[in-house]
Design an enzyme around this catalytic site. Structure first.
Site, PDB file in Angstrom:
ATOM      1  N   LEU A   1      20.530 102.015   6.218  1.00 23.16           N
ATOM      2  CA  LEU A   1      21.192 101.111   7.162  1.00 23.16           C
ATOM      3  C   LEU A   1      20.308 101.023   8.407  1.00 23.16           C
ATOM      4  CD1 LEU A   1      24.960 101.381   8.087  1.00 23.16           C
ATOM      5  CD2 LEU A   1      23.240 100.175   9.408  1.00 23.16           C
ATOM      6  N   ALA A   2      19.355 100.119   8.385  1.00 26.54           N
ATOM      7  CA  ALA A   2      18.338 100.103   9.430  1.00 26.54           C
ATOM      8  C   ALA A   2      17.668  98.736   9.452  1.00 26.54           C
ATOM      9  CB  ALA A   2      17.317 101.209   9.168  1.00 26.54           C
ATOM     10  N   GLU A   3      18.259  97.790  10.192  1.00 31.14           N
ATOM     11  CA  GLU A   3      17.761  96.410  10.136  1.00 31.14           C
ATOM     12  C   GLU A   3      16.355  96.272  10.689  1.00 31.14           C
ATOM     13  OE1 GLU A   3      20.818  97.228  10.984  1.00 31.14           O
ATOM     14  OE2 GLU A   3      22.023  96.225   9.456  1.00 31.14           O
TER      15      GLU A   3
ATOM     16  N   PRO B   1      19.537  94.332  15.788  1.00 27.42           N
ATOM     17  CA  PRO B   1      18.547  95.410  15.737  1.00 27.42           C
ATOM     18  C   PRO B   1      17.196  94.956  15.173  1.00 27.42           C
ATOM     19  CG  PRO B   1      20.650  96.134  14.823  1.00 27.42           C
ATOM     20  CD  PRO B   1      20.767  94.658  15.062  1.00 27.42           C
TER      21      PRO B   1
ATOM     22  N   PHE C   1      25.110  90.390   7.721  1.00 23.48           N
ATOM     23  CA  PHE C   1      25.793  89.382   8.544  1.00 23.48           C
ATOM     24  C   PHE C   1      24.859  89.008   9.695  1.00 23.48           C
ATOM     25  CE2 PHE C   1      29.460  91.199   6.488  1.00 23.48           C
ATOM     26  CZ  PHE C   1      30.402  90.181   6.440  1.00 23.48           C
TER      27      PHE C   1
ATOM     28  N   HIS D   1      30.535  88.925  12.976  1.00 21.97           N
ATOM     29  CA  HIS D   1      30.576  88.588  11.552  1.00 21.97           C
ATOM     30  C   HIS D   1      30.890  87.108  11.382  1.00 21.97           C
ATOM     31  CE1 HIS D   1      31.311  92.892  11.797  1.00 21.97           C
ATOM     32  NE2 HIS D   1      30.999  93.025  10.535  1.00 21.97           N
TER      33      HIS D   1
HETATM   34  C1  LIG Z   1      23.843  96.929  12.297  1.00 19.39           C
HETATM   35  C2  LIG Z   1      24.809  96.866  11.169  1.00 19.39           C
HETATM   36  N1  LIG Z   1      24.341  96.807   9.914  1.00 19.39           N
HETATM   37  C3  LIG Z   1      25.193  96.738   8.866  1.00 19.39           C
HETATM   38  C4  LIG Z   1      26.531  96.717   9.071  1.00 19.39           C
HETATM   39  C5  LIG Z   1      27.477  96.585   7.878  1.00 19.39           C
HETATM   40  N2  LIG Z   1      28.088  97.885   7.614  1.00 19.39           N
HETATM   41  C6  LIG Z   1      29.255  98.180   8.187  1.00 19.39           C
HETATM   42  S1  LIG Z   1      29.699  99.725   7.859  1.00 19.39           S
HETATM   43  C7  LIG Z   1      28.354 100.032   6.936  1.00 19.39           C
HETATM   44  C8  LIG Z   1      28.162 101.379   6.337  1.00 19.39           C
HETATM   45  C9  LIG Z   1      28.194 102.459   7.364  1.00 19.39           C
HETATM   46  O1  LIG Z   1      28.396 103.718   6.789  1.00 19.39           O
HETATM   47  P1  LIG Z   1      28.658 104.990   7.655  1.00 19.39           P
HETATM   48  O2  LIG Z   1      27.864 104.936   8.924  1.00 19.39           O
HETATM   49  O3  LIG Z   1      28.427 106.154   6.784  1.00 19.39           O
HETATM   50  O4  LIG Z   1      30.182 104.903   8.089  1.00 19.39           O
HETATM   51  P2  LIG Z   1      31.499 104.949   7.161  1.00 19.39           P
HETATM   52  O5  LIG Z   1      31.778 103.536   6.759  1.00 19.39           O
HETATM   53  O6  LIG Z   1      31.221 105.820   6.013  1.00 19.39           O
HETATM   54  O7  LIG Z   1      32.584 105.442   8.055  1.00 19.39           O
HETATM   55  C10 LIG Z   1      27.562  98.898   6.874  1.00 19.39           C
HETATM   56  C11 LIG Z   1      26.322  98.779   6.111  1.00 19.39           C
HETATM   57  C12 LIG Z   1      26.989  96.748  10.409  1.00 19.39           C
HETATM   58  N3  LIG Z   1      28.291  96.684  10.712  1.00 19.39           N
HETATM   59  N4  LIG Z   1      26.110  96.848  11.432  1.00 19.39           N
END
Ligand SMILES: Cc1ncc(C[n+]2csc(CCOP(=O)(O)OP(=O)(O)O)c2C)c(N)n1
Ligand SMILES: [Mg+2]
Lengths: 370, 324
Positions: B58-60, B89, B83, B129
């Site tokens: 998770l790292a844009e 980022p 989205f 979003h």
């Molecule tokens: C910058 C960004 N990238 C992607 C997303 C989409 N997204 C929302 S939650 C998520 C997963 C996050 O997982 P984690 O940090 O482990 O939290 P958890 O949902 O397990 O509580 C993603 C990819 C986002 N909201 N923001």
């Protein structure tokens, strides 16, 4: 490997046989039980409302992780700043937001904590020092550093406040974001009293931790590499959380410096409400449910402390069910925000000519929590 | 003769191009095993393997930065950002590296990158979003910005974008994803970047829009009296803009309404209105009207439809320019 990295200094109390948590009275632990059950019940109702299309947007359910928010917030003072990501209903309730304000927010109604303009991901409660609810993963972590910086400044430079500690929650997925590393460095460098609590539920959306972050079995090494006191804690047992987390809070408050906590937990529901969950097995979910944190605390309170019996537990659940049901009815009854007053308001303090090309500017309603 | 929705058409384009050119790869959060948040990349990892359809952290910033590195060293990356709000980022990488590499190296190093991004509102999602940032990226030099509104245009534009030697942001209107189906040709074809489409020909007024609001404009047209003749233009490419098509149309009709979801101030409507007054001044019978989102944050879903330029507002604006 995982075992080898589990803490350290703060479990001394446990090792010596006398647990920190044992010094707390029954009423305190019963309060935790109530708080966790409130979150569980609230989330069950939230899911139902979402499935009935009463709630829009995205909705991330906290069930399974209750011991994290309740256990860590139990270690703080009411005026310590708290900030979290979008899986935030549990933190809001644990911090003292009313179920009504929380539910109405998700319904998009004017009586919600953000006047129904933020929704599920944006729970803010300024009077309770909850600074959100943030939708961009990882983006809340430098804000946590800033909250701590302000608190330290207030105490040390202005001399107006007491020593505070900021709790900054993030998920295991957020650990991958660059912003988090900037926040860690800043906090360590400036000596900021902020505790980064990674609610490590093993998944970043549909990606298991071993597939999304390097060296995942030794997550605390991330904090350690910045010279930050870093601890791994089992977040399923609230008594463990308290035993190990309370000394960290005390240390960060006293010494005005950061900490890093890898708090292991599990979410029972999908990532959001539209998640086919192809990435994990039913057995895995069941296995974690068998270690449920509410059941574990209840067991302790019933059998070790004799603090509650079956009747008492039933009475507590009934009362919580009524409270949550009331929040749903409240949200159903509440008004939607008015277009005239709310569509263009709350962007700037003073009306701007460009905001509304079709209507005269009207001031919005006062935030119901203020 | 398959009828496909936008999701399926984009999936088909990706699969065909990956089949054709082994340098094409897909990267992003949950694009592989899960098939993407909107299932646009569904089945691609199974078919092309984990080396070509890569689940990322998770790292844009990392996703786009790594894609730029891939692109300048011979690959054709098609990263997905889940989205439009999460472009934040990645902004530095996109604007300061992808967009400027060609200039910075005087043509020695180029960035054949296609960033796929779901965009816009209308699906009851919260802010971050539901936004429409096409003007922001059009303002930055070196990046092309496209936003198809139909499945067949999406396929042709995506193939054009992947084959384009410069970076392209490929915005996919979420609201259209599963709401509209049409016949999408199986064969290899291109919709050229920089070419608008005349959706309906007309004489009285030109309506210019793109993305999901094409459908709102069509709905508005249905509500107008029979004798009003509207020329509806779907820009398809936001930048570089097809000035010829809009100028020619407005010289003919003398009246124009621009519709977009994004906030009004410094939105693309401002740019289009300026181009028209520069190039059609003596042909204009009325001021160019804008129907847009407001200069406020995209509201949560109860107010969403008041923010979005829905058909009644578009119809009203058309009537106003006609009556001017
Ligand atoms: C910058 C960004 N990238 C992607 C997303 C989409 N997204 C929302 S939650 C998520 C997963 C996050 O997982 P984690 O940090 O482990 O939290 P958890 O949902 O397990 O509580 C993603 C990819 C986002 N909201 N923001
Ligand atoms: Mg997680």
């Amino acid at each position: 490997m995982a075992q080898a990295t589990t803490t350290s200094a703060n479990s001394q109390a446990t090792q010596a046989g006398s647990r920190l948590v044992d010094s707390l009275d029954n009423a305190t632990l019963l309060g935790w039980l109530r708080s966790m059950q409130l979150i569980r019940e609230f989330e069950t109702r939230t899911q139902q409302a979402y499935q009935q299309a009463k709630i829009g947007g995205f909705c991330h359910i906290y069930s399974g992780q209750e011991a994290c928010a309740v256990g860590t917030i139990a270690c703080t003072n009411g005026d310590d700043p708290v900030i979290t990501a979008y899986r935030d209903h549990g933190h809001a309730l644990a911090r003292g937001m009313s179920a009504r304000a929380c539910m109405a927010e998700m319904y998009g109604k004017i009586d919600g904590c953000a006047k129904g303009k933020g929704g599920s991901m944006h729970m803010f409660d300024k009077p309770n020092h909850l600074y959100g609810g943030h939708g961009i993963v990882g983006a809340q972590t430098p804000l946590g550093a800033g909250l701590a910086f302000a608190a330290r400044y207030e105490w040390e430079v202005l001399g107006t406040g007491s020593k505070k500690v900021c709790l900054c929650y993030l998920g295991d997925g957020a650990v991958d974001q660059g912003a988090f590393h900037e926040a860690l460095n800043l906090s360590a460098l400036f000596g900021l009293p902020v505790i980064y609590i990674i609610e490590n539920n093993g998944y970043s959306m549909g990606t298991a931790i071993g597939r999304h972050t390097a060296n995942h079995e030794n997550l605390i090494s991330r904090g350690q590499s910045y010279g930050i006191h870093s601890v791994r804690i089992d977040g399923l047992d609230i008594r463990d959380v308290y035993d190990q987390f309370k000394p960290i809070v005390d240390m960060c408050r006293e010494e005005q410096k950061p900490a890093f906590v890898d708090l292991h937990t599990y979410r029972y529901q999908g990532h959001s409400m539209s998640d086919p969950q192809k990435y994990r097995t039913k057995e895995e979910v069941e296995q974690y449910k068998s270690k449920d944190s509410i059941a574990a605390l209840l067991d302790h309170l019933m059998n070790d402390r004799q603090a509650i019996d079956e009747d008492g537990w039933k009475a507590m659940r009934d009362e919580i069910r009524d409270e949550v049901k009331d929040s749903v009815e409240f949200a159903e009854r509440a008004e939607a925000p008015s277009v005239e007053a709310e569509l263009y308001s709350d962007v700037y303090i003073f009306p701007q000519p460009n905001l509304s090309p079709t209507r005269e500017y009207v001031h919005g309603a006062k935030n119901p929590l203020l | 003769m398959a009828e496909l929705n936008l999701v399926q058409a984009i999936n088909l384009a990706l699969a065909q191009e990956m089949e054709r050119d082994s340098r094409v790869m897909v990267l992003g959060e949950d694009v592989g095993l899960n098939g993407g948040v909107f299932r646009v990349t569904d089945g691609l990892q199974k078919r092309f393997g984990q080396d070509r359809v890569v689940d990322t952290p998770l790292a844009e910033s990392g996703i786009i930065g790594t894609s730029i590195g891939l692109a300048i060293n011979g690959m054709l990356p098609v990263p997905e950002i889940q989205f439009e709000g999460f472009l934040g980022p990645a902004y530095d990488q996109l604007v300061h590296h992808a967009g400027r590499m060609r200039t910075r190296t005087r043509g020695a190093v180029t960035v054949p990158l296609t960033v796929r991004v779901p965009v816009g509102g209308g699906i009851h999602a919260p802010e971050l979003h539901s936004d429409s940032p096409e003007a922001i990226y059009s303002h930055h030099v070196g990046i092309k910005v496209v936003m198809p509104s139909t499945p067949s245009d999406a396929k042709g534009l995506l193939l054009a974008a992947i084959r384009d030697p410069d970076p392209v942001i490929f915005f996919e209107p979420k609201r259209v994803y599963r709401s509209y189906k049409e016949h999408v040709p199986e064969d290899d074809y291109i919709v050229p970047i920089g070419k608008a489409k005349i959706v309906t020909e007309g004489e009285d007024v030109t309506v210019i829009t793109w993305g999901a609001t094409v459908f709102q404009a069509l709905a508005a047209l249905d509500e107008l009296p029979e004798d009003v003749s509207v020329e509806l233009i779907d820009m398809r490419t936001i930048y570089p803009m097809d000035e010829d098509t809009i100028v020619e149309s407005v010289r003919k009709t003398g009246r124009c309404v621009v519709v977009h979801e994004a906030a009004r101030t410094a939105g693309m409507g401002a740019e289009i209105a300026t181009i028209l007054q520069e190039k059609c001044f003596l042909h204009l019978e009325a001021p160019v009207q804008r129907v847009t989102g407001f200069d406020t944050v995209m509201p949560y879903y109860k107010l969403e439809n008041h923010y979005l330029p829905e058909a009644p507002r578009i119809k009203e604006a058309i009537e106003q320019v006609l009556a001017y």
